[in-house]
Design a protein around this motif. Sequence first.
Motif, mmCIF file in Angstrom:
data_model
loop_
_atom_site.group_PDB
_atom_site.id
_atom_site.type_symbol
_atom_site.label_atom_id
_atom_site.label_comp_id
_atom_site.label_asym_id
_atom_site.label_seq_id
_atom_site.Cartn_x
_atom_site.Cartn_y
_atom_site.Cartn_z
ATOM 1 N N UNK A 78 0.839 -1.204 0.000
ATOM 2 C CA UNK A 78 0.000 0.000 0.000
ATOM 3 C C UNK A 78 0.873 1.252 0.000
ATOM 4 N N UNK A 79 1.951 1.221 0.767
ATOM 5 C CA UNK A 79 2.891 2.341 0.795
ATOM 6 C C UNK A 79 3.525 2.517 -0.581
ATOM 7 N N UNK A 80 3.875 1.409 -1.210
ATOM 8 C CA UNK A 80 4.460 1.455 -2.550
ATOM 9 C C UNK A 80 3.479 2.083 -3.532
ATOM 10 N N UNK A 81 2.235 1.624 -3.526
ATOM 11 C CA UNK A 81 1.240 2.164 -4.467
ATOM 12 C C UNK A 81 1.033 3.664 -4.266
ATOM 13 N N UNK A 82 0.981 4.095 -3.026
ATOM 14 C CA UNK A 82 0.785 5.513 -2.720
ATOM 15 C C UNK A 82 1.967 6.343 -3.246
ATOM 16 N N UNK A 83 3.158 5.863 -3.001
ATOM 17 C CA UNK A 83 4.350 6.598 -3.429
ATOM 18 C C UNK A 83 4.500 6.562 -4.944
ATOM 19 N N UNK A 84 4.311 5.401 -5.536
ATOM 20 C CA UNK A 84 4.448 5.268 -6.988
ATOM 21 C C UNK A 84 3.375 6.067 -7.716
ATOM 22 N N UNK A 85 2.214 6.228 -7.106
ATOM 23 C CA UNK A 85 1.149 7.023 -7.732
ATOM 24 C C UNK A 85 1.609 8.454 -7.967
ATOM 25 N N UNK A 86 2.377 9.009 -7.045
ATOM 26 C CA UNK A 86 2.918 10.351 -7.224
ATOM 27 C C UNK A 86 3.869 10.419 -8.402
ATOM 28 N N UNK A 87 4.664 9.372 -8.588
ATOM 29 C CA UNK A 87 5.569 9.320 -9.736
ATOM 30 C C UNK A 87 4.798 9.130 -11.035
ATOM 31 N N UNK A 88 3.727 8.352 -10.964
ATOM 32 C CA UNK A 88 2.875 8.164 -12.138
ATOM 33 C C UNK A 88 2.192 9.469 -12.526
ATOM 34 N N UNK A 89 1.714 10.216 -11.534
ATOM 35 C CA UNK A 89 1.041 11.491 -11.811
ATOM 36 C C UNK A 89 1.962 12.478 -12.519
#
Length: 145
Positions: free
Chosen positions: A38-49
């Motif tokens: 979940x932490x990974x998805x949250x952090x990676x979402x910022x990079x995806x954005x």
Amino acid sequence: MRKDSRLSRMLHVLIHMDQLDAPATSEKIAGMLNTNPVVVRRTMAGLRDKGYVTSVKGHGGGWSLAMALSDITLLDIHNALGESSVFTIGLSDEHTSCPIEIAVNQAISDVLIEAEALLLERFRDVTLDVLAVGFADYSLNRKEI
């Protein structure tokens, strides 16, 4: 005082992702970082954005780089992670009317602002492919990797 290691952790992940033949799942990345998916998805979402990674849901999905490492700088990733301060040194705020505390805080603040500006300028000049080359050189010199 807790350190913010998100930048180094995400750089670690992005360089690994460049070496992979398939997308990296949040679970795989979480295993690399010893954290929760979940932490990974949250952090990676910022990079995806910001356009640095893409994601595909479902079987065979995961996270992939959206651009070459040579097109991504340390500053890009720092900014994508939320532009937190690079220093964790705090100023005293117990005696805000004390002229000595005011002078000390001003001196420390001025130096921190100058140091952070220099550091971020250097971040602008370093692309992730340079880090990956360093990794490749390191790997060649280590038999167990």
